[in-house]
Design a protein around this motif. Structure first.
Motif, PDB file in Angstrom:
ATOM      1  N   SER A  96      -4.659   4.428  -8.491  1.00 21.95           N
ATOM      2  CA  SER A  96      -5.990   3.428  -8.988  1.00 21.95           C
ATOM      3  C   SER A  96      -6.961   3.564  -8.014  1.00 21.95           C
ATOM      4  N   TYR A  97      -6.567   4.915  -7.039  1.00 18.53           N
ATOM      5  CA  TYR A  97      -8.449   4.730  -6.426  1.00 18.53           C
ATOM      6  C   TYR A  97      -9.843   4.500  -6.319  1.00 18.53           C
ATOM      7  N   HIS A  98      -9.540   5.800  -7.781  1.00 18.24           N
ATOM      8  CA  HIS A  98     -11.090   5.917  -8.850  1.00 18.24           C
ATOM      9  C   HIS A  98     -11.161   6.093  -9.504  1.00 18.24           C
ATOM     10  N   ASP A 129      -9.753   0.329  -9.446  1.00 18.36           N
ATOM     11  CA  ASP A 129     -10.117  -0.077  -8.807  1.00 18.36           C
ATOM     12  C   ASP A 129     -11.603  -0.517  -8.272  1.00 18.36           C
ATOM     13  N   SER A 130     -12.141  -1.828  -8.237  1.00 18.09           N
ATOM     14  CA  SER A 130     -13.691  -2.146  -8.113  1.00 18.09           C
ATOM     15  C   SER A 130     -13.479  -1.998  -6.994  1.00 18.09           C
ATOM     16  N   TRP A 131     -15.100  -1.047  -6.992  1.00 12.84           N
ATOM     17  CA  TRP A 131     -16.018  -1.522  -5.233  1.00 12.84           C
ATOM     18  C   TRP A 131     -17.003  -1.947  -4.805  1.00 12.84           C
ATOM     19  N   ARG A 186       0.819  -0.927  -0.074  1.00 12.42           N
ATOM     20  CA  ARG A 186      -0.094   0.362   0.077  1.00 12.42           C
ATOM     21  C   ARG A 186       1.161   0.947   0.062  1.00 12.42           C
ATOM     22  N   HIS A 217      -3.685  -1.804 -12.033  1.00 13.14           N
ATOM     23  CA  HIS A 217      -3.445  -3.017 -10.850  1.00 13.14           C
ATOM     24  C   HIS A 217      -3.390  -2.021  -9.588  1.00 13.14           C
ATOM     25  N   TYR A 218      -4.002  -2.590  -8.053  1.00 11.45           N
ATOM     26  CA  TYR A 218      -4.417  -1.526  -6.497  1.00 11.45           C
ATOM     27  C   TYR A 218      -2.824  -1.155  -6.480  1.00 11.45           C
ATOM     28  N   SER A 243     -13.668   1.431 -11.820  1.00 10.43           N
ATOM     29  CA  SER A 243     -14.883   2.990 -11.480  1.00 10.43           C
ATOM     30  C   SER A 243     -14.272   3.667 -12.220  1.00 10.43           C
TER      31      SER A 243
END
Length: 560
Positions: free
Chosen positions: A521-523, A526-528, A180, A513-514, A502
């Protein structure tokens, strides 16, 4: 790692793979939790307590280390069991203590300690002192200096009359924190080895003083049989929907629903990392309180937010972070859902007096007038950089401007304002109906073109916010128009494994990739989980047969 879920006679199992397989979480619903993995992957693993006096979180025990590693983990909702080749560990969390049973094991049980406030990662001035008093091991920790000043805690561990000192500091590396981009290397204190001969049971408590720690552990020890029985019976009664998956989902939400000492009841944003109350997260997650008819708790939660509508709601509750421009929308959605269900059941008056409804009306109308006064531009509601739920900015992508889900949520709030007018006034005002009509027409004219619903005014980028817009205000378009919107959005959002990206996978900012604490990648890739589930609901309501395969893949991914 074999992972098994068992509850009320139902069972589901599979193989856990990858980083964190076999990690579990137990809470006491008062702010304290236990999170462990076969090999801890984050600094947030361990036994973490809420200190009400200092209004902070304190980590005490980092890990329980046996000579073997677990091969199977069994979630029984009220407890977690870890099975080794022969040994078996069981954990329960009560309101005041951690209860730990160990069976079929002979050898050392090593206690690793990482006592510190979670917001204090400084390493200087840390000291431990261990003493044995009968069958209670007392651990005193003191921290001197550093950004949080001097503080101390006592931990009491009852169940064994002897321990073997190890007294060694060891470096630990946490791979998930490294992934992270967070601090990932820490020193933990390998305090002692507890000699186990076949079986043992331990009860562990924390307090500010030696005397209180001893008193708490003695009481929890004496009452353990009653405590464990109560936890198990409560889980059996509370979660019995007839579906193991639904029961587990409700249990997970319940584990996050927390009543901290001297504070309100709220829903954590997500343990172990997000141990705060976040406005949008709490209001989004609260929906099952309505479906499970926890009406009093839902009312308490909603009223908390109405009390704070003198100013725009912020990302954290009661305050903190950027303005959360969508929080008012989620508040309106959940309020409307609750009031509509109570009315349909003929029990609205049992939960809300007319005076209370008038209070909600006045607070909501004040907030709406302020929104139109300060955020209305060219007939649309605009928000600033990072103020929507897609708040992680990167590469110039901040979603400032008029966003589709904010328009839809504002329209839903206007509809709620009319509902409250009708319930509380002899002659309801037409102001809110006129505002709804004008905004509705303007949003259709600006956002809906060529069968595509834009993410922002002037920005046709496809994002899953179209599903948020539908869930908030389905009246925006006809059923056939919504079906066309979803048909246009899904090809560029749907991922091979069954989730939604997203942002469109064809967009230049799409990230495969995250990227952890890096916002990239957050929005923007990334898939929520919650968005995927909301999308599945929306598709089912519009055309269940047409979207059958897509819904199935979304749900399979959600419960895999």
């Amino acid at each position: 790692m074999r992972i098994i879920h068992e509850h009320n006679g139902e069972r589901r199992e599979g193989e856990g793979r990858g980083l964190g397989a076999g990690m579990f979480l137990l809470t006491n619903k008062k702010g304290t939790w236990l999170s462990l993995a076969p090999e801890n992957i984050t600094k947030y693993n361990g036994l973490i307590h809420y200190d009400a006096v200092a209004d902070t979180y304190v980590k005490t025990i980092a890990d329980f280390v046996l000579a073997t590693k677990p091969r199977t983990i069994i979630n029984r909702v009220s407890s977690v069991e870890r099975q080794h080749d022969h040994a078996r560990e069981t954990f329960w969390m009560s309101s005041t203590a951690l209860h730990y049973h160990l069976e079929n094991y002979t050898g050392p049980l090593i206690l690793d300690l990482d006592t510190r406030r979670l917001d204090d990662e400084s390493t200087d001035g840390r000291s431990y002192h261990l003493e044995q008093e009968g069958d209670v091991l007392l651990i005193h920790y003191e921290k001197r200096g550093g950004p949080r000043g001097t503080y101390a805690y006592w931990v009491a561990c009852k169940g064994l009359s002897t321990h073997e000192r190890i007294d060694r500091w060891e470096e630990r590396h946490f791979p998930y924190d490294e992934q992270r981009g967070d601090a990932s290397t820490f020193w933990v204190y390998r305090a002692c080895a507890l000699p186990i001969h076949g079986r043992a049971r331990l009860v562990i408590t924390r307090s500010a003083t030696r005397e209180k720690a001893l008193a708490k552990v003695e009481r929890a020890w004496t009452e353990e049989e009653e405590i464990v029985e109560s936890l198990e019976h409560a889980a059996q009664r509370r979660y019995q929907t007839g579906s193991l998956i639904r029961d587990l989902a409700l249990a997970a939400l319940d584990a996050l629903t927390t009543k901290r000492k001297g504070s309100f009841t709220g829903i954590y944003a997500g343990l172990p990392w997000f141990h705060q109350f976040w406005s949008r997260d709490e209001l989004i997650s609260a929906a099952p309180l309505i479906t499970t008819e926890q009406y009093s708790l839902m009312k308490e939660l909603l009223v908390r937010y109405y009390e704070r509508l003198d100013t725009p709601l912020e990302a954290q509750y009661p305050s903190g972070g950027l303005r959360a421009v969508d929080a008012l929308g989620w508040l309106a959605i959940r309020t409307h859902e609750l009031l509509a269900k109570l009315e349909a059941q003929g029990i609205l008056a049992d939960y809300f007096t007319r005076l209370e409804l008038a209070y909600l009306r006045d607070r909501l109308q004040f907030a709406l007038r302020e929104r139109f006064r300060t955020q209305l531009r060219d007939g649309l509601i605009v928000s600033g950089p990072g103020e929507t739920w897609m708040d992680a900015q990167w590469g110039g992508d901040d979603r400032a401007g008029a966003c589709i889900e904010i328009q839809a949520q504002t329209l839903r709030a206007l509809k709620l304002a009319q509902f409250l007018e009708q319930k509380t006034r002899l002659f309801p005002s037409s102001e809110w109906r006129k505002r709804e009509k004008a905004l509705h027409e303007r949003v259709r004219g600006v956002f809906f073109r060529g069968g595509v619903l834009a993410d922002r005014a002037g920005d046709p980028t496809q994002r899953p916010n179209v599903f948020l817009a539908y869930s908030a205000y389905p009246q925006l378009l006809s059923r056939e128009e919504w079906r066309g919107v979803f048909d246009a959005a899904l090809p560029s959002l749907f991922l091979e494994w069954g989730g939604l990206a997203s942002i469109a996978t064809t967009h230049p900012l799409f990230t495969t990739h995250y990227t952890g604490m890096n916002n990239k990648s957050y929005h923007r890739g990334d898939s929520w989980f919650w968005v995927n589930c909301l999308a599945a609901q929306s598709l089912h309501r519009i055309a269940p047969e047409h979207y059958h395969e897509t819904i199935a893949r979304l749900m399979d991914a959600a419960v895999a």
